[in-house]
Scaffold this motif. Structure first.
Motif, PDB file in Angstrom:
ATOM      1  N   UNK A  52    -114.321 117.257  84.834  1.00 26.05           N
ATOM      2  CA  UNK A  52    -114.578 116.341  83.721  1.00 26.05           C
ATOM      3  C   UNK A  52    -114.373 117.089  82.400  1.00 26.05           C
ATOM      4  N   UNK A  53    -114.244 116.323  81.339  1.00 23.78           N
ATOM      5  CA  UNK A  53    -114.123 116.942  80.019  1.00 23.78           C
ATOM      6  C   UNK A  53    -115.364 117.786  79.715  1.00 23.78           C
ATOM      7  N   UNK A  54    -116.505 117.296  80.159  1.00 22.69           N
ATOM      8  CA  UNK A  54    -117.756 118.022  79.879  1.00 22.69           C
ATOM      9  C   UNK A  54    -117.757 119.386  80.536  1.00 22.69           C
ATOM     10  N   UNK A  59    -118.763 124.660  73.396  1.00 24.12           N
ATOM     11  CA  UNK A  59    -118.641 124.973  71.974  1.00 24.12           C
ATOM     12  C   UNK A  59    -118.310 126.448  71.775  1.00 24.12           C
ATOM     13  N   UNK A  73    -108.070 120.564  77.795  1.00 20.54           N
ATOM     14  CA  UNK A  73    -108.409 119.161  77.576  1.00 20.54           C
ATOM     15  C   UNK A  73    -107.163 118.349  77.231  1.00 20.54           C
ATOM     16  N   UNK A  77    -105.851 115.191  79.168  1.00 20.93           N
ATOM     17  CA  UNK A  77    -105.588 113.955  78.435  1.00 20.93           C
ATOM     18  C   UNK A  77    -104.197 113.418  78.776  1.00 20.93           C
ATOM     19  N   UNK A  80    -103.903 111.822  82.111  1.00 16.93           N
ATOM     20  CA  UNK A  80    -104.320 110.423  82.149  1.00 16.93           C
ATOM     21  C   UNK A  80    -103.158 109.468  81.952  1.00 16.93           C
ATOM     22  N   UNK A  81    -102.146 109.885  81.233  1.00 16.75           N
ATOM     23  CA  UNK A  81    -100.976 109.043  80.999  1.00 16.75           C
ATOM     24  C   UNK A  81     -99.882 109.290  82.037  1.00 16.75           C
TER      25      UNK A  81
ATOM     26  N   UNK B 221    -108.034 109.581  72.104  1.00 18.43           N
ATOM     27  CA  UNK B 221    -108.728 110.412  73.084  1.00 18.43           C
ATOM     28  C   UNK B 221    -110.029 109.747  73.534  1.00 18.43           C
ATOM     29  N   UNK B 224    -109.326 106.746  75.869  1.00 16.27           N
ATOM     30  CA  UNK B 224    -108.822 107.147  77.184  1.00 16.27           C
ATOM     31  C   UNK B 224    -109.873 107.889  77.997  1.00 16.27           C
ATOM     32  N   UNK B 227    -115.453 108.488  76.486  1.00 22.78           N
ATOM     33  CA  UNK B 227    -116.632 109.194  75.992  1.00 22.78           C
ATOM     34  C   UNK B 227    -117.278 108.529  74.792  1.00 22.78           C
TER      35      UNK B 227
END
Lengths: 502, 360
Positions: A52-54, A59, A73, A77, A80-81, B221, B224, B227
């Motif tokens: 996941x992005x998380x 940070x 990321x 992303x 996803x496309x 972003x 998609x 979040x």
């Protein structure tokens, strides 16, 4: 707008439009389907599919090296496309490269007056051409896993652009400053190599300050007053604090040191001799249009010629400094060296990937030298022919033996991985927690290398599948983890054949 | 950024902004494919524009509170009360079971509305009105405190961030949910941001050449990745930092788009007109949906069960028509109400006894 000014405006932009078009055409092989996923791409596809992005983002870095969430990321992303079609990724990467080329043009325009170049549009166009068409340094454009250099360069160039805007304009200063900070942070979380960006800005600002003083000695007290210096350097100071803080965090807060294995590619040495030798190797790599490897491994006539050219440029820079009191050629070289500096301690590896970011500054050095020479030509027709000749020569670089064989080698790896992936996609999906035994002829790279077997988890969308590559001979039946399947990999063609399943 | 005025002291782009947002809100409730994008910033946008257009600098809290309460809570109670009466009428006539799967208890619904500000289904979107009221009152107090202590305007940023974060914390811990106090506290962040952007003229200090592509990428972003999806009434929020970033990027892009539209006469007139009827559209669009469902059953053979839905199912093919119908229906109700002073107050929130013609 008068007709003359319209024509002039057109001619100003014609150069960059033409260069961008040529850059696109010369690099268009990148967006062909034959430029398939290869090497680390399978790691990133696996990450994109299952993380996941998380879990990707933090940070602050969690490890000293290679904690680069922004690039990861972006790949997720794009996943996803485009999923398992590499063309879309490469189109985006080529567009980013075109944007970087355009930003070089903008930067060159803005600095031309400071560095004493009158023909700013020629300088800017040639700088963009040197960057966009120097194919030796463009590996990060063609390879999905190399997003970090590509994106890191974008952040680097945006910071420079914003900095120059803030120097030269009065509007949006506060906004531009905060945006610079944000971009620097994002850049650091993309590619550690841009950490020395404030040092480049510092050199630039010091030199303009000294030149201002030398042009008007009476203003010495105004230029060198504390207030003036603080105003001049305030944004660099804050960026510098961020730089030092990040560096300190990486090396003094995060646990773990570098490798002690002296043969490792990531072994670090800070000996001045090693650093200078590596700098020479990178210069050699930059001009290496005979050999087609990813890394430096020997000197060739091309790399020797490159070192000679660099020596001549250094000499010219020193002459310009003492004779014409123009420090900019030397400064450009110094700034390129600074941007290369973070990778110089890697004693055992000099990779062409790392040429992309310093290539921005090297391109402006070459752009400046070319402009200086071309501007000496007396007729406009000769200047146009000479400029076109420079661009034509840059185009021809992509047809040198080094680049032709490099593309051939690269596409061979891609082709085998594509064949393997296509074959795998045609197999019945293994049940969950299956172990895939892949019989290989040697330990050479193959599609299963990364993971191992990320290619399988990605094709079958199942991260419970384990993969083990075995050299020629399978383990005993009772030693094999059930359920299992056995495949055979053909190293010559990339084909994968199902042999058996439990 | 050039300020274009439509009539007297209304600013054109603000009405267009409101018009765009209310249209998007209806789209979002109608099951459109844009729902992900819309839900990523539409509630903060309404709060923001309210803060942008409201004057918080006065010294009379009572006057401010009464005017704000009148414009928001009269319609809230009047229209929702009307919906309860309508439901009771349906119950009495035996039609309730056609349109609902449960039976309403009038007394508990009235207590819910009057006591806890819980609106009935048809007025479901009106939860926003008390949240806007309470957040505006809280922010008024903050501005007053800041002013009397002679603190710089920028200090307000610290206040709104702290209070907004506290509100977010409350929503995540399911505390102070009655009367939507938790949401109101969180809403202070966006109301306050609108005020600060207006008073410090921050939009003029943004370098649009960079900000527009950045904001567009952030929104892409967000949508998609999912979040940025937020649902205020159910307190379904992702990480606050991402909510704030996405909201402000969405608000910024809508402001830019509104300014572009303000230059096109026809679009400007139509969307401005819609933007001046946001309250009625907010209150009546669910009723508009129900009427459309009835028409669907009557004229296109749709199943009777659809009349029991509050909103259309997601992925439907008629979302744009039902949205258009609901908006036009609400505008019709609003125009009729405008003819009568009392109805204008109770339905449009416009107190025509003392007159008001600003963008709030």
């Amino acid at each position: 707008m008068t007709e003359i000014s319209k024509n002039r405006k057109f001619s100003h932009y014609f150069g960059i439009i033409a260069v961008l078009g040529i850059v696109f055409v010369v690099n268009s092989w990148i967006i062909r389907r034959s430029n398939w996923f290869t090497f680390d791409d399978f790691t990133f596809l696996n990450k994109s599919m299952f993380d996941t992005y998380e879990s990707i983002f933090s940070w602050l870095p969690r490890t000293r090296y290679n904690d680069r969430p922004i690039g990861w990321m972006l790949i997720k992303f794009l996943f996803g496309f485009f999923k398992l079609d590499p063309v879309g990724y490469h189109v985006v990467y080529l567009l980013i490269h075109l944007l970087n080329t355009f930003l070089i043009w903008r930067i060159a325009l803005k600095i031309s007056i400071d560095i004493g170049i009158q023909n700013k549009y020629l300088f800017a166009t040639l700088s963009a051409a040197f960057f966009g068409l120097w194919t030796k340094s463009l590996m990060s454009v063609q390879w999905i896993s190399a997003i970090f250099d590509l994106l890191g360069c974008l952040f680097f160039l945006l910071i420079i652009n914003l900095y120059l805007d803030n120097r030269n304009e009065t509007r949006y200063k506060t906004f531009n400053f905060f945006l610079m900070l944000l971009l620097f942070y994002l850049g650091l979380r993309t590619k550690e190599m841009i950490i020395l960006t404030p040092a480049c800005l510092f050199i630039y600002e010091v030199l303009t300050m000294i030149l201002q003083w030398s042009n008007d000695p009476k203003k010495r007290s105004a230029i060198f007053s504390i207030k003036s210096i603080l105003i001049r350097f305030r944004s660099i100071l804050i960026l510098g604090l961020l730089m030092v803080g990040y560096f300190g965090y990486l090396f003094f807060v995060l646990p773990g040191g570098g490798t002690v294995d002296v043969t490792s590619p990531y072994y670090l040495s800070f000996s001045p001799r090693v650093l200078l030798l590596n700098a020479a190797k990178y210069i050699s790599l930059y001009f290496e249009y005979i050999d087609h490897g990813f890394v430096f491994y020997r000197m060739t006539p091309a790399s020797i010629a490159g070192l000679v050219i660099t020596g001549m440029i250094l000499l010219l820079a020193v002459v310009l400094l003492f004779w014409r009191k123009n420090p900019w050629l030397l400064a450009g070289g110094l700034m390129a060296f600074i941007m290369l500096a973070p990778v110089l301690p890697m004693k055992n590896m000099q990779h062409i990937l790392y040429l992309y970011i310093p290539g921005t500054l090297i391109a402006m050095v070459f752009g400046g030298i070319s402009t200086f020479i071309i501007d000496r030509l007396t007729s406009a027709k000769m200047r146009i022919i000479a400029s076109s000749g420079v661009v034509a020569a840059l185009i021809l670089l992509s047809f040198t033996p080094g680049m032709v064989n490099f593309r051939k080698m690269w596409l061979e790896y891609c082709m085998k991985d594509r064949v393997a992936m296509t074959d795998i996609a045609g197999f019945n999906k293994p049940e969950q927690k299956t172990t895939v035994y892949v019989v290989c002829e040697s330990e050479a790279y193959n599609a299963f290398f990364y993971g191992p077997g990320f290619v399988n988890t990605v094709v079958f969308n199942d991260n419970s599948i384990q993969t083990k590559t075995v050299l020629l001979k399978l383990p005993l039946e009772n030693e094999m983890q059930k359920p299992y399947v056995i495949w055979e990999y053909d190293e010559k063609t990339g084909h994968v054949r199902e042999m058996k399943q439990s | 950024m050039e300020v274009q005025r439509s009539n007297s002291n209304r600013i054109a782009w603000i009405d267009i902004f409101k018009g765009i947002m209310i249209i998007l809100m209806v789209f979002g409730h109608s099951g459109s494919p844009l729902t992900g994008l819309i839900y990523s910033y539409h509630m903060p946008a309404f709060l923001f524009i309210s803060g942008f257009t409201t004057r918080f600098e006065g010294n009379d809290f009572g006057k401010f509170a009464s005017r704000k309460a009148a414009s928001l809570m009269f319609p809230f109670f009047f229209i929702n009360g009307g919906f309860l009466i309508l439901r009771k009428a349906l119950q009495i006539t035996g039609l309730e079971q056609v349109l609902y799967t449960d039976k309403m208890s009038l007394s508990s619904s009235v207590i819910g509305l009057a006591g806890w500000l819980a609106p009935p289904d048809l007025g479901g979107a009106s939860w926003f009105l008390p949240v806007l009221l309470f957040s505006s009152l809280i922010f008024y107090v903050i501005v007053y405190f800041n002013k009397t202590n002679r603190l710089p305007t920028g200090f307000l940023a610290l206040w709104i961030v702290t209070i907004g974060a506290a509100g977010y914390f409350l929503t995540q811990k399911a505390m102070l949910q009655r009367m939507m106090i938790d949401l109101s506290i969180m809403a202070v962040l966006f109301v306050g941001a609108g005020y600060l952007v207006s008073s410090l003229k921050l939009i003029e200090q943004i370098n649009h050449r960079y900000m527009i592509p950045i904001a567009a990428l952030v929104m892409l972003f967000s949508v998609r990745s999912g979040y940025s999806f937020m649902n205020w009434p159910t307190r379904d929020f992702k990480h606050i930092a991402w909510i704030v970033i996405t909201s402000f990027c969405g608000i910024y892009l809508t402001i830019m788009f509104s300014n572009v539209l303000a230059k096109w006469n026809l679009a400007s007139i139509i969307i401005s007109f819609i933007g001046q009827r946001t309250l009625a559209i907010l209150m009546f669009h669910f009723l508009g949906f129900r009427i459309y469902f009835m028409l669907m059953v009557r004229f296109s053979g749709a199943s009777l069960t659809i009349m029991q839905s509050l909103i259309p199912p997601s992925g439907n093919h008629y979302w744009i028509w039902i949205s258009l119908f609901a908006i036009l229906f609400a505008i019709g109700v609003s125009l009729i109400a405008d003819r009568f002073k009392l109805l204008s107050l109770c339905i449009n929130g416009k107190n025509r006894w003392i007159g008001a013609n600003k963008n709030d």
